[in-house]
Design an enzyme around this catalytic site. Structure first.
Site, PDB file in Angstrom:
ATOM      1  N   HIS A 188       0.805  -1.222   0.000  1.00 57.78           N
ATOM      2  CA  HIS A 188       0.000   0.000   0.000  1.00 57.78           C
ATOM      3  C   HIS A 188       0.836   1.270   0.000  1.00 57.78           C
ATOM      4  CE1 HIS A 188      -4.066  -1.400  -0.288  1.00 57.78           C
ATOM      5  NE2 HIS A 188      -3.564  -2.509   0.209  1.00 57.78           N
ATOM      6  N   CYS A 487      -8.337  -3.658 -11.891  1.00 61.46           N
ATOM      7  CA  CYS A 487      -8.117  -2.513 -10.989  1.00 61.46           C
ATOM      8  C   CYS A 487      -6.848  -2.652 -10.157  1.00 61.46           C
ATOM      9  CB  CYS A 487      -9.321  -2.285 -10.087  1.00 61.46           C
ATOM     10  SG  CYS A 487      -9.630  -3.641  -8.959  1.00 61.46           S
TER      11      CYS A 487
END
Ligand code: PEP
Ligand code: MG
Length: 530
Positions: A188, A487
């Site tokens: 992340h 995505c």
């Protein structure tokens, strides 16, 4: 990608995440009051020393910030709140300080003026200083105490790793680069860097042993290289590169093109503005769990409804894929009490967790359903494992909204787990649409942790089996007449987008900043270019 020259901000890892928490009674209560008073006194004295030092070396204006910090520590509403928490809730000094300072920090962050937001970082810094004192911890991670902690602003943020909860804590508005010891290309922290368009290098274990706050670095995201205290020649070289890049900068916006749709990934309503600026053809991934992480608490049905409605309204009829809360593993919600797992990536996460925490699931389902009244809502189910699980989840969703007035709601599968990909035909028979979450799919397909720098070399898609699986998903979607998109981060990767196009992908979702470049490549492909 990219290159930058800047100073280090050692982003404060988790040194306060394992604070001692205990209940106090009887004479213990008095002891905690005394500990608080002592922490306030010693920290105030320390701040005065720093202030005097800074005044001498940098000047009076620069030293003023420490006066402001001293005033916060002397503020009776702050002091009273800490002591009240000990008296009323029988908590220890660490807990009382954390909770009181978090309360003020959050309150101030909600104010719109920049000036106040800056004060919020002061409050967080003061909390750190007090906790350092109580825990007898070295304050060396706090910008050496000599410079005002900027929480990353104008700095290269260096951290052990950047988890989603840390990234929301960080003031990311003006970070020049990221370097982490742990993590890989699709962690992340890296996703955040990409969405901000700043260079990042990960997997440099041991770096923090040789640098401190303020160390000068070159972060070269092209080569995956970090240079500590670069020579003048090297610095000049970087400046030349940056100058050249500035000259050749493409005009930012690229208008949508026929036959290849580029949507945006967002974490919250705040990201919608950039998506609109880049003319995103919808939101192909709204990571809704980030709203919970950012608020450090669960949100009510009404609060969620308002957020979702705001996103739909701003997107003016474009498609929005709301991914259901994807909690667990790398997306930890510290305030949700979840038993520690040995293997969280294979544990209670995604749809499994939602089906186990039915109140949470029901709240989100109802908020989404209410939002659908004004605009269609596309619900993306994360971490689907098989058809039975998907149908059970969808059934639950529908049961929870049975009494509501609703508009159009579509239910889609996020393909991230190999078993679901192998059952794609039956899943796509029932699902209304699909998206492929390649970040996790690669992790699970090749048993390679996306956050582990030791195995990062093995986290790649240069394997025919991966492309066979992907091509099959595209074929099945075509056969079932269902929309499919990608995505995961590879959709925004210039090295991969052409291959995705070649296997038939015509819709992707990427961080807003990547949209122009990805569209440009898509347009070339349509024209038959390489
Ligand atoms: C993915 O796994 O590819 C994905 C899009 O979800 P996340 O990165 O949030 O896990
Ligand atoms: Mg995922």
């Amino acid at each position: 990608e990219g290159i930058v020259l800047g100073r280090v901000c050692l982003f404060n890892e988790n040194r306060h995440s394992n604070l001692p928490i205990y209940k106090v009674e009887g004479s213990g209560v008095e002891k905690e009051h005394r500990r608080v008073d002592r922490a306030l006194k010693v920290t105030t004295e320390r701040l005065e020393e720093i202030r005097a030092d800074v005044e001498k070396t940098l000047g009076k204006a620069e030293s003023e910030i420490f006066n402001a910090q001293k005033m916060i520590l002397a503020d009776q509403s702050v002091v009273k709140k800490i002591h009240d928490l000990i008296d009323r809730e029988n908590v220890n000094a660490e807990t009382a300080i954390s909770r009181a300072f978090d309360y003020f920090e959050n309150a101030i962050r909600k104010l719109s003026q920049e000036h106040f937001k800056e004060r919020a970082s002061d409050i967080a810094e003061l909390k750190g200083r007090l906790l350092d004192f109580l825990g007898n911890m070295k304050p060396s991670l706090q910008c050496a105490g000599l410079e005002h902690c900027q929480k990353g602003k104008h700095r290269i943020v260096v951290a052990d790793e950047l988890t989603p909860s840390m990234t929301v804590e960080l003031d990311i508005s003006d970070v020049k680069g990221f370097v982490t010891e742990k993590g890989g290309k699709n962690s992340h922290g890296a996703i955040l860097a990409r969405s901000l368009g700043v260079p990042a290098v990960s997997g440099l274990s041991g770096l923090r042993e040789i640098i401190g706050c303020g160390t000068e670095l070159i972060v070269d995201g092209y080569k995956g290289e970090v240079i500590v205290w670069p020579s003048e020649d090297r610095k000049k070289n970087v400046q030349d590169i940056l100058l050249r890049k500035k000259k050749h900068k493409h005009t930012e916006m690229v208008a949508p093109i026929e036959g290849f749709s580029v949507m945006a990934n967002i974490n919250s309503f705040a990201d919608v503005a950039e998506a609109l600026e880049m003319q995103a053809e919808g939101i192909g991934l709204y990571r809704t769990e980030m709203d919970l992480i950012a608020n450090s608490r669960l949100l009510s049905e009404d609060e969620l409804y308002e957020k979702y409605t705001a996103v739909l309204k701003a997107m003016e009829g474009e498609i929005v894929f709301f991914r259901l809360f994807d909690i667990g593993s790398d997306k930890v919600l510290p305030f949700l009490e979840i038993q520690k797992e040995q293997n969280p990536a294979l544990g209670w996460r995604g749809l499994r967790l939602l089906l186990g925490k039915k109140d949470l699931f029901a709240t989100q389902a109802r908020a989404l359903a209410r939002a659908s009244v004004n605009s269609p809502v596309w619900v993306l189910y994360p971490m689907v494992v098989d058809l039975e699980q998907f149908l059970a989840a969808r059934r639950f969703f529908m049961e929870q909204i049975a009494d509501l007035k609703i508009g159009e709601i579509k239910h889609g599968v996020l393909f991230e787990v190999p078993s679901a990909c192998l059952a794609a035909d039956e899943l796509m028979k029932y699902a209304d649409f699909a998206s492929i979450g390649t970040n996790d799919l690669i992790q699970y397909m090749f048993a390679v942790d996306r956050d582990n720098e030791l195995v990062a070399y093995d986290y790649h898609v240069e394997r025919p089996v991966f492309w066979e699986l992907m091509a099959n998903l595209v074929q099945v979607a075509k056969h079932r007449g269902k929309m499919i998109s990608v995505c995961g981060e590879m959709a925004g990767d210039v090295e991969q987008i052409g291959k995705l196009y070649d296997i038939g992908i015509r819709r992707v979702s990427v961080s807003a900043r990547r949209i122009p470049e990805i569209r440009r490549i898509g347009a070339k492909k349509i024209k038959g270019g390489k």
